[in-house]
Every structure is written in structure tokens, then in C-alpha cells.
Design a protein around this motif. Structure first.
Motif, PDB file in Angstrom:
ATOM      1  N   GLU A  18       0.827  -1.209   0.000  1.00 34.21           N
ATOM      2  CA  GLU A  18       0.000   0.000   0.000  1.00 34.21           C
ATOM      3  C   GLU A  18       0.859   1.255   0.000  1.00 34.21           C
ATOM      4  OE1 GLU A  18      -3.161   0.025   2.816  1.00 34.21           O
ATOM      5  OE2 GLU A  18      -3.750  -2.043   2.413  1.00 34.21           O
TER       6      GLU A  18
ATOM      7  N   ASP B 275       0.588   3.478  -2.024  1.00 33.17           N
ATOM      8  CA  ASP B 275      -0.266   4.579  -2.458  1.00 33.17           C
ATOM      9  C   ASP B 275      -1.267   5.020  -1.384  1.00 33.17           C
ATOM     10  OD1 ASP B 275      -1.482   2.132  -2.537  1.00 33.17           O
ATOM     11  OD2 ASP B 275      -2.711   2.565  -4.287  1.00 33.17           O
ATOM     12  N   SER B 276      -1.074   4.589  -0.147  1.00 33.38           N
ATOM     13  CA  SER B 276      -2.014   4.991   0.907  1.00 33.38           C
ATOM     14  C   SER B 276      -1.965   6.500   1.098  1.00 33.38           C
ATOM     15  CB  SER B 276      -1.657   4.281   2.218  1.00 33.38           C
ATOM     16  OG  SER B 276      -0.349   4.614   2.625  1.00 33.38           O
TER      17      SER B 276
ATOM     18  N   GLY C 228      -3.852  10.118  -3.956  1.00 29.17           N
ATOM     19  CA  GLY C 228      -4.859   9.973  -4.998  1.00 29.17           C
ATOM     20  C   GLY C 228      -4.596  10.938  -6.126  1.00 29.17           C
TER      21      GLY C 228
ATOM     22  N   ALA D 250      -1.267   9.608  -7.517  1.00 28.44           N
ATOM     23  CA  ALA D 250      -1.411   8.163  -7.672  1.00 28.44           C
ATOM     24  C   ALA D 250      -0.984   7.725  -9.068  1.00 28.44           C
ATOM     25  CB  ALA D 250      -2.848   7.748  -7.399  1.00 28.44           C
TER      26      ALA D 250
ATOM     27  N   THR E 141      -2.279  -2.926  -3.433  1.00 32.77           N
ATOM     28  CA  THR E 141      -2.880  -1.610  -3.631  1.00 32.77           C
ATOM     29  C   THR E 141      -4.398  -1.678  -3.662  1.00 32.77           C
ATOM     30  OG1 THR E 141      -2.953   0.304  -5.103  1.00 32.77           O
ATOM     31  CG2 THR E 141      -2.747  -1.846  -6.136  1.00 32.77           C
ATOM     32  N   HIS E 142      -5.013  -0.548  -3.340  1.00 29.96           N
ATOM     33  CA  HIS E 142      -6.450  -0.347  -3.523  1.00 29.96           C
ATOM     34  C   HIS E 142      -6.696   0.738  -4.558  1.00 29.96           C
ATOM     35  CE1 HIS E 142      -7.604  -2.918  -0.151  1.00 29.96           C
ATOM     36  NE2 HIS E 142      -6.630  -2.349   0.549  1.00 29.96           N
ATOM     37  N   SER E 143      -5.642   1.194  -5.222  1.00 33.67           N
ATOM     38  CA  SER E 143      -5.757   2.264  -6.197  1.00 33.67           C
ATOM     39  C   SER E 143      -5.923   1.694  -7.599  1.00 33.67           C
ATOM     40  CB  SER E 143      -4.512   3.162  -6.158  1.00 33.67           C
ATOM     41  OG  SER E 143      -4.517   4.055  -7.243  1.00 33.67           O
TER      42      SER E 143
ATOM     43  N   SER F  43      -5.481   3.245 -10.353  1.00 30.94           N
ATOM     44  CA  SER F  43      -4.402   3.770 -11.196  1.00 30.94           C
ATOM     45  C   SER F  43      -3.174   2.875 -11.128  1.00 30.94           C
ATOM     46  CB  SER F  43      -4.036   5.193 -10.751  1.00 30.94           C
ATOM     47  OG  SER F  43      -5.134   6.065 -10.883  1.00 30.94           O
TER      48      SER F  43
ATOM     49  N   ALA G  29     -12.670   1.579  -8.455  1.00 29.16           N
ATOM     50  CA  ALA G  29     -12.819   3.028  -8.610  1.00 29.16           C
ATOM     51  C   ALA G  29     -14.102   3.547  -7.985  1.00 29.16           C
ATOM     52  CB  ALA G  29     -12.764   3.404 -10.088  1.00 29.16           C
TER      53      ALA G  29
END
Length: 403
Positions: free
Chosen positions: A281, A283-284, A287, A291, A325-327, A329, A374
Motif C-alpha cells: 500500500e 499509495d495509501s 490519490g 497516484a 494496492t487499492h488504487s 491507477s 474506482a
């Protein structure tokens, strides 16, 4: 018969008597030769003893010392001459070494001067790289969602000299230069008590104590981007040792064979082994544009410039980045998208078990998964259009890096 026996006995007695007479005559001649003849044994020994300055007692003392010396070296007295020759050769060799010592000492002093000069140049080069890396990483941090943060590589010179053995054999303090990675956060301006000026608040220190896990990961990514191969270099010695144990002939033989080269001529420096980096993570709390920029840097990190014989200029993958990740992108730009899904717990054999499903998605299933990441279950049609745009942008970025 009695007469014959008596005759034989008489004959044997006469013969023995003749032999004894001959022996007596021989003994008389021998005694005369030893004692009375001028060339006899005793006269000869007396003449020789007169020519020798060492007395009998002296000879006895020499023999005693000879035996003592043999016992000291734990050898036979007869082996003392060969032992003496060996020791003499050793002494002569030491004398020759002592004659060569002054020149060797001068050569050593000259080599130390060269070594000190190289050490100074190395420290200077390290400082130049540290300054350049500090500036380039700090310039990149805003695009990674770390606005107002400054990165600095700080070198500390040791008071030891490079010629001191303690600089290379003291556990954690090996070497002459130590390095700290610092992170400085610049906050909003605040009025300084007693002054009519406003200065920005500052909070910073060593990365290991001041930075969050996400910040550490993003800084590592920025360093690897500006200084490609730094992650591999940090564990290169361990990887090289492991590979050499697996294949002592050529740690990177698989790449050599792929390129049609001779494995005997492989070079670890020319072809470093692939490195796998896991970001959890990274990218926590990031955004938007940050991101997207972070996702592109992650993609770039997996590519190492290697000129192929068949396709010169082609960039081949030489590393692997695994990003949890949860992103959308980040997920969209990946070469492979793996979904890990945890389901409701259920009971099996009296135990509560949480099933976890792992699957690779591509094509339409990947588009739907990116849309879900998303927007969840909202505006699925619009979300899938957005997912298509992310996939297309990621593909264009990867293909652009391979041109």
C-alpha cells in the motif's frame, strides 16, 4: 678296531698341536706389529696423538654435547649434519629478506599514499552523489503526494584514517563514511516568539524515525527512479553469493544463454540478477495525479535497459515489483493484475476458517475489477469507461518505455 681308533686320536692330537704352534707364532707376530714395529698400531696412534691438539677429555666432552644437541632437536645424532644444513639455509633466507625489507617498506609507503588519495576521491564522489540525489528526490516528492517535504542524504566523515585497520574490522563502524537519510516536513508559517517575522514550521529527522511506512516506500521508489539499480545494489552481495552457490560457473548463465553468449564469459556487474521488491500500500493517502505518477514510477522500476543482440535498444524486464494496492491507477498499469478476495468465515471441522481466493484477471474481467475499485457498485457503466481509460493509458506507458 682299537688300534685304528688309537692311531686316529694320535693323529688328531698332533694336528691340533701343530695348529696351536701356528697360532702362537701368529700371535707373536701380531704383538710385535702392535708394540715393537715402528709402523705398528700403537706407535702410529702415538704419532697421530702428538699431532692433535685436542685431548681425550675434550673429545669426550664434544661427544657429550653432540648427544645433548641431538636430544634437544629430537633427532638421531647421525641426523645432526642435515639438520644443521636446513637451519643454515633458513637463516640465509632471513638475511636476504632483511636486505629486501627497506625497499618493501618504501613500496608500502607509496601504496598507502595512493590509497589515501583514492579514499579521498571516493568520499568526494559520494558527497557529490548524495547532493545530487537529495536534490532530485526532493524535486520528485511533490508528484508522489509529499508536498512540502524535503529529502536529504547526509554524509558523516569518520575521524579514522583509511590506513587504520580499525576502519575495516570493527563490526558496525566499518569504513570511513557513514550516511543518514533525513526527511524534513515544512508546515504552515508560524510567528516566532520575540520576533516580527514568520517562518515555516519544520518537523524532521532520520527517515527511520520520522517517516511513515508509506512515505518510506515512496522515497525508496523515488531513489530507485533517480538512481536505477540502488535496490539491487543494496542486496547485490547476498544475491551474488546465493547465485554463485547455485551455479559457480556463471550466476547469470540463464541470461547469457538467452542472448546466445558463452556462460564462461558472464559478468555479475554487467548483468545483475533480477530483484523483486514488495510495496505494501505504497499509495495509501495518495490519490489523483500523485497516484498516477506513482503508478508510472512503479512500472518504470521493473524495466532495466539491456541491449539485445536480436533487437538492439529493446528494454527487457530485469526486475519485479509487487504492489499491494487499492488504487485503480496503480492496478491498471501493472503487467499482471491479481485479485485477492477474502470471503465470509465458515466452520470446518469445528474451526472457523476464512476462505481467501486468489485469481488473475485480464480482459473484460480486469476492466470490471478496476471499475469496482474506482467506484464500488455506483455508476458501473461510467466506471468501466474510466477503467478502459486507465488500462489504455497504462498500456501506452509500458509500450512507450519499450520503444
Amino acid at each position: 678296531t682299537s688300534t685304528d681308533s688309537a692311531d686316529a686320536l694320535e693323529l688328531a692330537g698332533e694336528r691340533s698341536h701343530d695348529l696351536l704352534n701356528a697360532a702362537e707364532d701368529a700371535l707373536k707376530v701380531c704383538v710385535k706389529s702392535i708394540e715393537n714395529d715402528s709402523k705398528g698400531l700403537i706407535p702410529t696412534l702415538e704419532r697421530l696423538r702428538g699431532d692433535i691438539s685436542v685431548s681425550t677429555d675434550d673429545i669426550d666432552a664434544l661427544i657429550s654435547e653432540w648427544n645433548t644437541l641431538a636430544r634437544k632437536h629430537s633427532i638421531s645424532p647421525y641426523a645432526l649434519p642435515s639438520c644443521h644444513s636446513s637451519l643454515k639455509s633458513e637463516i640465509d633466507g632471513n638475511v636476504e629478506a632483511r636486505l629486501l625489507l627497506p625497499k618493501a617498506q618504501k613500496d608500502e609507503e607509496a601504496a598507502l599514499v595512493v590509497f589515501q588519495d583514492i579514499c579521498l576521491k571516493l568520499s568526494t564522489a559520494r558527497q557529490a552523489v548524495a547532493d545530487e540525489l537529495s536534490q532530485s528526490v526532493s524535486h520528485r516528492l511533490p508528484s508522489l503526494g509529499m508536498e512540502g517535504s524535503e529529502f536529504k542524504v547526509q554524509l558523516h566523515a569518520c575521524v579514522r584514517q583509511c590506513t587504520e585497520s580499525s576502519a575495516y574490522f570493527k563490526d558496525s563502524t566499518i569504513g570511513l563514511d557513514s550516511v543518514d537519510f533525513l526527511l524534513q516536513h515544512l508546515g504552515n508559517a508560524a510567528e516566532i516568539e520575540g520576533e516580527n517575522v514568520r517562518r515555516p514550521k519544520q518537523r524532521g529527522g532520520k527517515i527511520e524515525t520520522i517517516a511513515s511506512a508509506g512515505e518510506k516506500a515512496r522515497i525508496l521508489l523515488a531513489i530507485e527512479t533517480d538512481l536505477p539499480g540502488s535496490v539491487g545494489a543494496s542486496c547485490g552481495s547476498f544475491v551474488q553469493g546465493s547465485l554463485e552457490k547455485t551455479n559457480p560457473l556463471c550466476p547469470d548463465a540463464w541470461l547469457q544463454l538467452e542472448e546466445g553468449k558463452n556462460p564462461d564469459t558472464c559478468s555479475f556487474d554487467e548483468f545483475p540478477p533480477p530483484i523483486a521488491v514488495l510495496y505494501d500500500e505504497i499509495d495509501s493517502h495518495v490519490g489523483g495525479r500523485a497516484a498516477v505518477a506513482l503508478a508510472k514510477l512503479l512500472s518504470d522500476q521493473t524495466r532495466f535497459l539491456h541491449v539485445s543482440n536480436e533487437d538492439p535498444g529493446k528494454i527487457k524486464s530485469r526486475g519485479q515489483v509487487i504492489s499491494i494496492t487499492h488504487s485503480p491507477s496503480v492496478a491498471a498499469i501493472a503487467d499482471r493484475h491479481i485479485v485477492i478476495q477474502k470471503c465470509r468465515s465458515q466452520e470446518e471441522d469445528g474451526l472457523m476458517v476464512v476462505p481467501v481466493f486468489v485469481s488473475t484477471v485480464d480482459g473484460s474481467s480486469r476492466r470490471r475489477e478496476l471499475a469496482r475499485m474506482a467506484s464500488g457498485d455506483l455508476a458501473s457503466t461510467e466506471a468501466e469507461i474510466f477503467a478502459d481509460a486507465l488500462i489504455r493509458d497504462g498500456l501506452l506507458h509500458r509500450e512507450g518505455k519499450q520503444l
